[in-house]
Design a protein around this motif. Structure first.
Motif, PDB file in Angstrom:
ATOM      1  N   UNK A 105     -13.129 -64.943 -71.685  1.00 34.77           N
ATOM      2  CA  UNK A 105     -13.572 -63.578 -71.922  1.00 34.77           C
ATOM      3  C   UNK A 105     -15.042 -63.579 -72.297  1.00 34.77           C
ATOM      4  N   UNK A 106     -15.656 -62.442 -72.103  1.00 37.39           N
ATOM      5  CA  UNK A 106     -17.059 -62.335 -72.411  1.00 37.39           C
ATOM      6  C   UNK A 106     -17.302 -61.628 -73.729  1.00 37.39           C
ATOM      7  N   UNK A 107     -18.548 -61.524 -74.073  1.00 34.26           N
ATOM      8  CA  UNK A 107     -18.932 -60.970 -75.361  1.00 34.26           C
ATOM      9  C   UNK A 107     -18.641 -59.468 -75.450  1.00 34.26           C
ATOM     10  N   UNK A 108     -18.816 -58.729 -74.379  1.00 30.29           N
ATOM     11  CA  UNK A 108     -18.521 -57.291 -74.394  1.00 30.29           C
ATOM     12  C   UNK A 108     -17.013 -57.076 -74.475  1.00 30.29           C
ATOM     13  N   UNK A 109     -16.251 -57.837 -73.690  1.00 27.05           N
ATOM     14  CA  UNK A 109     -14.797 -57.735 -73.714  1.00 27.05           C
ATOM     15  C   UNK A 109     -14.252 -58.060 -75.107  1.00 27.05           C
ATOM     16  N   UNK A 110     -14.769 -59.117 -75.708  1.00 28.03           N
ATOM     17  CA  UNK A 110     -14.337 -59.479 -77.063  1.00 28.03           C
ATOM     18  C   UNK A 110     -14.669 -58.375 -78.062  1.00 28.03           C
ATOM     19  N   UNK A 111     -15.819 -57.745 -77.903  1.00 31.74           N
ATOM     20  CA  UNK A 111     -16.214 -56.655 -78.801  1.00 31.74           C
ATOM     21  C   UNK A 111     -15.301 -55.445 -78.625  1.00 31.74           C
ATOM     22  N   UNK A 112     -14.909 -55.161 -77.392  1.00 30.92           N
ATOM     23  CA  UNK A 112     -13.960 -54.068 -77.159  1.00 30.92           C
ATOM     24  C   UNK A 112     -12.611 -54.375 -77.808  1.00 30.92           C
ATOM     25  N   UNK A 113     -12.178 -55.618 -77.711  1.00 29.98           N
ATOM     26  CA  UNK A 113     -10.914 -56.008 -78.337  1.00 29.98           C
ATOM     27  C   UNK A 113     -10.987 -55.886 -79.856  1.00 29.98           C
TER      28      UNK A 113
END
Length: 185
Positions: free
Chosen positions: A1-9
């Motif tokens: 996963x990427x940094x934006x995806x992790x932030x959304x999670x």
């Protein structure tokens, strides 16, 4: 996963209203309940035997190995209070918007005579609901990390750098070298 995806999670995790189960047997019972009672499905999900899942459900085993504990914790967090999370996402996409806080390098393509050298900036900016909706839609559609970054960069470009079209006409923003990104809705 990427940094934006992790932030959304992570942002979705902050919308829950009750704490998730903490003990291993409680987490396993929750996972079995979400799998409609199928211990086999949970066993496949976690990479353990069906009997191991049954022993956790009956609290015959209480302390999992560290790697199993991490997998259980991650799967419980992903599945905890889905309707509450969905309501929060819907509210952000229709009325509330999303707040992005980042420290990253921003480079520009602009009119002649201006500097286009990128530099590290720390920005905290509320983005309107349309950008939240685009991020959520892209995430649901399985967008790549670069596509999510492009949506975030476009939102910051329009709201922060162009001030909703009041200045810097023709400016194109590049969102690179991200040190961190935190999203909240």
């Amino acid at each position: 996963m990427g940094i934006i995806q992790d932030s959304l999670d992570k942002a979705a995790e902050h919308t829950v209203t009750r704490p998730a189960p903490r003990t291993a047997p409680a987490q396993m019972r929750f996972l079995v309940r979400t799998a409609k009672g199928s211990t086999r499905a949970v066993a496949e999900l976690l990479g353990v035997s069906q009997r191991t899942v049954e022993r956790y459900v009956k609290a015959q085993i209480k302390r999992p190995r560290p790697e199993l504990a991490a997998r259980m914790e991650r799967e419980v967090r992903r599945r905890w209070q889905p309707r509450v999370r969905e309501r929060a996402r819907k509210r952000a996409a229709t009325t509330g918007g999303i707040v992005i806080e980042t420290r990253a390098r921003f480079g520009f393509t602009a009119a002649p005579g201006t500097t286009d050298d990128g530099r590290i900036r720390r920005i905290t900016q509320a983005l309107p609901p349309r950008y939240a909706a685009r991020l959520f839609d892209a995430e649901t559609a399985g967008a790549t990390e670069q596509q999510l970054r492009d949506i975030a960069a476009e939102g910051l470009q329009e709201i922060y750098f162009k001030d909703r079209g009041r200045r810097a006409d023709g400016l194109q923003v590049e969102f690179t070298d991200i040190e961190y990104v935190e999203l909240d809705y």
